[in-house]
Scaffold this active site. Structure first.
Site, PDB file in Angstrom:
ATOM      1  N   GLU A   1     -71.700 128.787   3.625  1.00  0.00           N
ATOM      2  CA  GLU A   1     -70.697 127.741   3.836  1.00  0.00           C
ATOM      3  C   GLU A   1     -71.090 126.454   3.129  1.00  0.00           C
ATOM      4  O   GLU A   1     -70.257 125.795   2.513  1.00  0.00           O
ATOM      5  CB  GLU A   1     -70.512 127.477   5.336  1.00  0.00           C
ATOM      6  CG  GLU A   1     -69.465 126.400   5.625  1.00  0.00           C
ATOM      7  CD  GLU A   1     -69.260 126.189   7.113  1.00  0.00           C
ATOM      8  OE1 GLU A   1     -68.447 125.308   7.465  1.00  0.00           O
ATOM      9  OE2 GLU A   1     -69.900 126.894   7.912  1.00  0.00           O
TER      10      GLU A   1
ATOM     11  N   HIS B   1     -69.039 122.050 -17.200  1.00  0.00           N
ATOM     12  CA  HIS B   1     -68.919 123.171 -16.285  1.00  0.00           C
ATOM     13  C   HIS B   1     -68.603 124.465 -17.021  1.00  0.00           C
ATOM     14  O   HIS B   1     -67.957 124.465 -18.069  1.00  0.00           O
ATOM     15  CB  HIS B   1     -67.843 122.879 -15.241  1.00  0.00           C
ATOM     16  CG  HIS B   1     -68.162 121.700 -14.382  1.00  0.00           C
ATOM     17  ND1 HIS B   1     -67.192 120.948 -13.768  1.00  0.00           N
ATOM     18  CD2 HIS B   1     -69.351 121.142 -14.028  1.00  0.00           C
ATOM     19  CE1 HIS B   1     -67.762 119.976 -13.067  1.00  0.00           C
ATOM     20  NE2 HIS B   1     -69.065 120.073 -13.220  1.00  0.00           N
TER      21      HIS B   1
ATOM     22  N   GLU C   1     -66.546 126.844 -16.304  1.00  0.00           N
ATOM     23  CA  GLU C   1     -65.119 127.145 -16.420  1.00  0.00           C
ATOM     24  C   GLU C   1     -64.518 126.485 -17.665  1.00  0.00           C
ATOM     25  O   GLU C   1     -63.774 127.110 -18.424  1.00  0.00           O
ATOM     26  CB  GLU C   1     -64.351 126.684 -15.187  1.00  0.00           C
ATOM     27  CG  GLU C   1     -64.838 127.289 -13.880  1.00  0.00           C
ATOM     28  CD  GLU C   1     -65.793 126.357 -13.167  1.00  0.00           C
ATOM     29  OE1 GLU C   1     -66.726 125.833 -13.818  1.00  0.00           O
ATOM     30  OE2 GLU C   1     -65.620 126.139 -11.954  1.00  0.00           O
TER      31      GLU C   1
ATOM     32  N   CYS D   1     -61.714 120.903 -13.919  1.00  0.00           N
ATOM     33  CA  CYS D   1     -61.665 122.256 -14.476  1.00  0.00           C
ATOM     34  C   CYS D   1     -60.378 122.972 -14.065  1.00  0.00           C
ATOM     35  O   CYS D   1     -59.784 123.699 -14.872  1.00  0.00           O
ATOM     36  CB  CYS D   1     -62.879 123.054 -14.020  1.00  0.00           C
ATOM     37  SG  CYS D   1     -64.417 122.590 -14.853  1.00  0.00           S
TER      38      CYS D   1
END
Length: 240
Positions: free
Chosen positions: A63, A97, A99, A130
């Site tokens: 989490e 990043h 992505e 992103c």
């Protein structure tokens, strides 16, 4: 497809010189600026396998992702003729990043040859920037069918993140959370086992004991299914 070698070497983090009486102290802001200028934006790796220890840490669907400050992205690109290409990208530092690297550098070479179906397995959901870049790519490329399969949702409590995920769905991206079968699929197709145990070739150490096979067998961590259901509920709530 034959495996390709890494297109670049991993960037080396600059080392600060040792402090002596004759060496002036360098401020943290100057060090950060120097690192930002010297490090390339990202490294692209195609056809190689992720070290098992890195996969188990970065893709673990906990989490709270404390310490997991990079994104790993595994992709498959399927062309209409049945050709399938795969690879993975990895953030090397905090200034860009995976992505963005994939959708601006890797994917365009496939889009010029007709319709493609792309599946990206990502260790964490995209940030706002992103997500916006991916949505723009989908709107520009009508021949692109995209599915993002996520291990975790990045900062899902933030309204901007929730809106970004809804924007992806509106742009035509299919979104879902990773399940145990997805983790096992990545382990088989994208993961390189760590060093053999006690000199036994082809045997790797998994959580819960030794496992055998050419690339070992994926051993689910204790809360994998529970965490997957937790994130599925959160994603459904966000996209509702």
């Amino acid at each position: 497809m034959a495996e390709k070698q890494s297109t670049s070497q991993p960037p080396q983090t600059p080392q600060n010189p040792p402090q002596t009486e004759d060496t002036p102290e360098v401020g943290e802001e100057e060090v950060e600026k120097k690192e930002q200028e010297e490090l390339p934006p990202f490294e692209i790796v195609e056809g190689s396998r992720i070290p098992a220890s890195s996969f188990k840490f970065q893709f673990k669907n906990v989490e709270y992702s404390s310490g997991r400050n990079k994104t790993l992205l595994c992709y498959t690109v399927e062309r209409a003729g049945g050709q399938v290409y795969s690879g993975y990208l990895e953030d090397e530092h905090a200034f860009s990043h995976a992505e963005e690297a994939f959708f601006t550098t890797v994917l365009p070479q496939f889009l010029s040859a007709g319709p493609v179906t792309v599946t990206c397995y990502v260790s964490s959901s995209p940030c706002v920037s992103c997500a916006a870049s991916i949505a723009k790519c989908l709107k520009r490329s009508k021949a692109l069918q995209l599915r993002l399969v996520l291990a975790r949702i990045f900062q899902w409590e933030e309204p901007e993140i929730r809106g970004a995920l809804r924007g992806l769905r509106s742009a035509g991206c299919a979104l879902r959370m990773m399940r145990s079968t997805d983790f096992a699929h990545l382990w088989k197709n994208f993961v390189e086992p760590d060093a053999p145990v006690d000199g036994e070739e082809g045997v790797v150490e998994g959580e819960g004991g030794q496992v055998g096979g050419e690339f070992g067998v994926f051993i689910p961590w204790e809360d994998l299914e529970e965490n997957s259901r937790y994130y599925e509920e959160k994603l459904a709530e966000i996209l509702r």
